[in-house]
Scaffold this motif. Sequence first.
Motif: not given
Length: 327
Positions: A72-82, A170-175
């Motif tokens: 649920a967290r992973n799928n929510g994070l995939a929609r995050a735009q902030g 962007d840190f979460l995405i890069e990491s």
Amino acid sequence: MPRVSIVIPVYNTSRFLEECLRSVLRQDFTDWQVILVDDGSTDGSGTICDQYAATDPRIEVLHQPNQGLSAARNNGLARAQGEFVLFLDSDDFWLRQDTLTTLLDAMDSHPKCDFIGFNWVYYFSKEKQRRWRDFGNYVPEVVSGEEALRSILRSGDTPMSACIKIIRRDFLIESKLSFIPGITSEDIPWFMRLLCHAKGCLFLHDYLYGYRQEVDGSITREYSQRRFHDLVFIIEDGLRLTDSQPSQGMREALLSFYATEYCILLSHMNVLTKEERQSMEPWMRKHQYLLRCDQSPKVRLANRAWRLTGLKGLELLLRLRNMLVRQ
């Protein structure tokens, strides 16, 4: 693009969900996005999600079959735009109207921080709350993840929850940071990886999060065989993570952290059947070397007891401690 995205997994929390959402809606900072991930709720929580989304365009809902908190967290994070991300559990809430303002001001004031942690209150009722340790006393300045872990270990406790951190997206995405699906205590491997990647972080003194206690059905209420075996998996995963670290200091800090988790395992050997215990004892003996990794004061005490009483004696002492803490 919203300034901050708030990911809220929802599963059968209809009793508390509206209080959670009201704590977001009353924020004095308003440029946010909420992603409600209805993880197959059967108690009407999904309907509450839809009702709130229908009245506020900043709220969106993702309905999915039950997959667990990590998914649920992973799928929510995939929609995050902030620019920034916060996680909020749907049976918890933010304590203050200026929670977002406080956190965003801190991130703006510390541009070298990949994440900033904050403090929480154990909420039993309006009449009974208990503040947890002020981790701002241990990580009050911007330090690397390695330095933060060493400081946190000295405190004797670890603020692992994903819900008490604001993180640059962007840190979460890069990491490539995500939660491991299908396990309990999913915040442990996530937080250790967060620290391994973080070049800068700090913890605020502010108590901003209300962590509701004694919720019916909460997985944290009782230790189970599943939690035991999940923690074995987490320790094995953590030892692989440790081996991959280029820094000797981080390897030593991680070993000291996983030593604390090893002590937790040892204190709950009694949840296993006789056959499971027999199969686990060689694993426990193989990994008792972790007790020598004692940057944490709790492990330091366990190490001394282990040297005096052996592994079985330490197990009994740790189990006795569990019984005393519950009283």
